[in-house]
Design a protein around this motif. Structure first.
Motif, short mmCIF file in Angstrom:
data_model
loop_
_atom_site.label_atom_id
_atom_site.label_comp_id
_atom_site.label_asym_id
_atom_site.label_seq_id
_atom_site.Cartn_x
_atom_site.Cartn_y
_atom_site.Cartn_z
N THR A 1 0.83 -1.20 0.00
CA THR A 1 0.00 0.00 0.00
C THR A 1 0.87 1.26 0.00
OG1 THR A 1 -1.69 -1.21 1.24
CG2 THR A 1 -1.89 1.17 1.15
N THR A 2 1.94 1.24 0.77
CA THR A 2 2.86 2.39 0.78
C THR A 2 3.45 2.63 -0.60
OG1 THR A 2 3.42 1.98 3.11
CG2 THR A 2 4.93 3.35 1.84
N LEU A 3 3.87 1.54 -1.25
CA LEU A 3 4.42 1.67 -2.61
C LEU A 3 3.38 2.22 -3.57
CD1 LEU A 3 6.68 1.13 -4.67
CD2 LEU A 3 5.77 -1.19 -4.91
N GLY A 4 2.16 1.71 -3.47
CA GLY A 4 1.11 2.20 -4.36
C GLY A 4 0.77 3.66 -4.16
N LEU A 5 0.73 4.10 -2.92
CA LEU A 5 0.41 5.50 -2.63
C LEU A 5 1.51 6.44 -3.09
CD1 LEU A 5 -1.11 5.05 0.95
CD2 LEU A 5 -2.35 5.66 -1.12
N HIS A 6 2.74 5.94 -3.12
CA HIS A 6 3.87 6.76 -3.57
C HIS A 6 4.10 6.68 -5.09
CE1 HIS A 6 4.75 7.97 0.37
NE2 HIS A 6 5.52 6.95 0.77
N SER A 7 3.31 5.84 -5.78
CA SER A 7 3.54 5.61 -7.21
C SER A 7 2.52 6.32 -8.09
CB SER A 7 3.52 4.10 -7.51
OG SER A 7 4.53 3.43 -6.78
N VAL A 8 2.11 7.48 -7.65
CA VAL A 8 1.13 8.28 -8.41
C VAL A 8 1.81 8.90 -9.64
CG1 VAL A 8 -0.38 10.30 -8.29
CG2 VAL A 8 -0.22 8.73 -6.34
N ASP A 9 1.08 8.97 -10.72
CA ASP A 9 1.58 9.62 -11.95
C ASP A 9 1.94 11.07 -11.63
OD1 ASP A 9 1.98 10.81 -14.42
OD2 ASP A 9 0.39 9.67 -15.40
N PRO A 10 3.20 11.49 -11.87
CA PRO A 10 3.59 12.88 -11.55
C PRO A 10 2.77 13.93 -12.30
CG PRO A 10 5.52 11.51 -11.96
CD PRO A 10 4.33 10.70 -12.35
N ASN A 11 2.34 13.60 -13.51
CA ASN A 11 1.53 14.56 -14.27
C ASN A 11 0.17 14.78 -13.61
OD1 ASN A 11 3.50 14.90 -16.33
ND2 ASN A 11 2.83 12.99 -17.28
N LEU A 12 -0.43 13.68 -13.14
CA LEU A 12 -1.71 13.82 -12.44
C LEU A 12 -1.52 14.54 -11.10
CD1 LEU A 12 -3.33 10.31 -13.08
CD2 LEU A 12 -3.91 12.50 -14.17
N ASP A 13 -0.40 14.27 -10.46
CA ASP A 13 -0.13 14.95 -9.19
C ASP A 13 0.02 16.45 -9.41
OD1 ASP A 13 0.43 14.72 -6.33
OD2 ASP A 13 2.46 15.35 -6.86
N ASP A 14 0.70 16.83 -10.48
CA ASP A 14 0.85 18.26 -10.81
C ASP A 14 -0.50 18.88 -11.15
OD1 ASP A 14 3.55 18.06 -10.39
OD2 ASP A 14 4.05 17.80 -12.51
N LEU A 15 -1.37 18.10 -11.81
CA LEU A 15 -2.68 18.62 -12.17
C LEU A 15 -3.51 18.90 -10.92
CD1 LEU A 15 -4.70 19.27 -14.45
CD2 LEU A 15 -5.45 16.87 -14.33
N PHE A 16 -3.46 17.99 -9.94
CA PHE A 16 -4.18 18.22 -8.69
C PHE A 16 -3.62 19.44 -7.95
CE2 PHE A 16 -6.26 14.35 -9.46
CZ PHE A 16 -7.22 14.12 -8.50
N THR A 17 -2.31 19.61 -8.02
CA THR A 17 -1.70 20.80 -7.40
C THR A 17 -2.15 22.07 -8.11
OG1 THR A 17 0.24 19.49 -6.77
CG2 THR A 17 0.48 21.88 -6.79
N LEU A 18 -2.23 22.01 -9.44
CA LEU A 18 -2.64 23.16 -10.22
C LEU A 18 -4.06 23.61 -9.86
CD1 LEU A 18 -2.03 25.12 -12.58
CD2 LEU A 18 -2.98 23.39 -14.12
N TYR A 19 -4.93 22.65 -9.59
CA TYR A 19 -6.32 22.98 -9.27
C TYR A 19 -6.53 23.20 -7.77
CZ TYR A 19 -8.09 22.13 -13.96
OH TYR A 19 -8.34 22.22 -15.31
N GLY A 20 -5.45 23.20 -7.00
CA GLY A 20 -5.54 23.49 -5.59
C GLY A 20 -6.27 22.44 -4.77
#
Length: 271
Positions: free
Chosen positions: A148-167
């Motif tokens: 589970t720890t590995l899965g939670l840390h294996s998020v697509d960086p592009n999607l992570d940036d998109l979530f950051t962009l939308y606050g």
């Protein structure tokens, strides 16, 4: 107008053929085993024939099945505790690198310490049923935590940036991005944890049996060993193996049902 080609027949036949092959290998191996035992006239205490094992399984079914239920109950409880505890702690790790750095090494230490060495200590400190449950939880906990720890840390960086962009908030990021991305790894960890919880319960039951307590299937194996009742040992071992196969098959089915419409691990197999 001709209809679409029917792939269900050939595909179903191929699946049935794949399932039949290990069954055929088992039947051939059992027949060879029976012939060798009868040809060499081996005593039952040395190597029982498959027919003797099946006869013992039928004759002692009340005792063996009752003990199997005790072992499976402990296995299920240990598995549920491992899933909840491992997934919960992994989520906490994903939210705090400090907590992960502080606690993860101790989870590794707990995993690499043989449960057969921990069981006697737990039997001194805890009541016998609680000690057996603790052993089942210990061996199943780390695979769930690590996957589970590995899965939670294996998020697509592009999607992570998109979530950051939308606050997106931490909770939104966790629920809508990290947990869906980690789901395949979590289910893989659950499949491993299911089998390991059975192993932990068996080891603890054997240790409890040597201490003069216990009623699970592993205790029956130890008890039969003291009496040189080898056919009963093999019958109990057969039930344990069948239980392990059923546990893995059920968890694999759950994983397939959850992932079958969207994840590559199931779509690529065309099941």
């Amino acid at each position: 107008m001709s209809g679409a080609p029917d792939h269900d027949g050939p595909s179903g036949w191929r699946r049935a053929s794949r399932l039949a092959r290990p069954v055929l290998a088992l039947l051939i191996g059992g027949a060879v085993w029976e012939i060798v035992v009868r040809a060499l006239d081996l005593p039952a205490w040395q190597l029982p024939a498959p027919s003797a094992i099946l006869a013992t399984l039928i004759a002692d079914r009340a005792i063996l099945l009752g003990s199997l239920m005790v072992t499976l109950e402990t296995t299920a409880q240990g598995f549920l505790l491992a899933v909840l505890g491992g997934a919960g702690l992994a989520i906490l790790f994903s939210q705090s690198r400090l907590i992960e750095d502080m606690l993860y090494p101790y989870a590794v230490i707990l995993q690499v310490t043989p449960v057969v060495a921990i069981a006697p200590i737990l039997l001194i400190w805890l009541p016998q049923p609680v000690a057996v449950l603790a052993c089942a939880w210990i061996v199943a906990f780390f695979p769930m935590l690590a996957n589970t720890t590995l899965g939670l840390h294996s998020v697509d960086p592009n999607l992570d940036d998109l979530f950051t962009l939308y606050g997106a908030s931490r909770l939104e990021r966790l629920v809508r991005l990290q947990l869906p991305a980690a789901l395949p790894a979590m289910l893989a960890g659950a499949r491993i944890a299911g089998g390991l919880s059975l192993i932990g319960a068996v080891v603890a039951e054997i240790a409890a049996g040597s201490a003069g307590a216990g009623s699970g299937l592993a205790y029956r194996i130890a008890e039969a060993g003291y009496r040189l009742d080898v056919p009963r040992m093999f019958a109990a071992l057969l039930l344990l193996s069948a239980a392990g196969i059923v546990v893995y098959a059920v968890l694999s089915l759950v994983s397939w049902l959850v992932l079958r419409r969207w994840h590559e691990s199931t779509l690529s197999r065309g099941v």
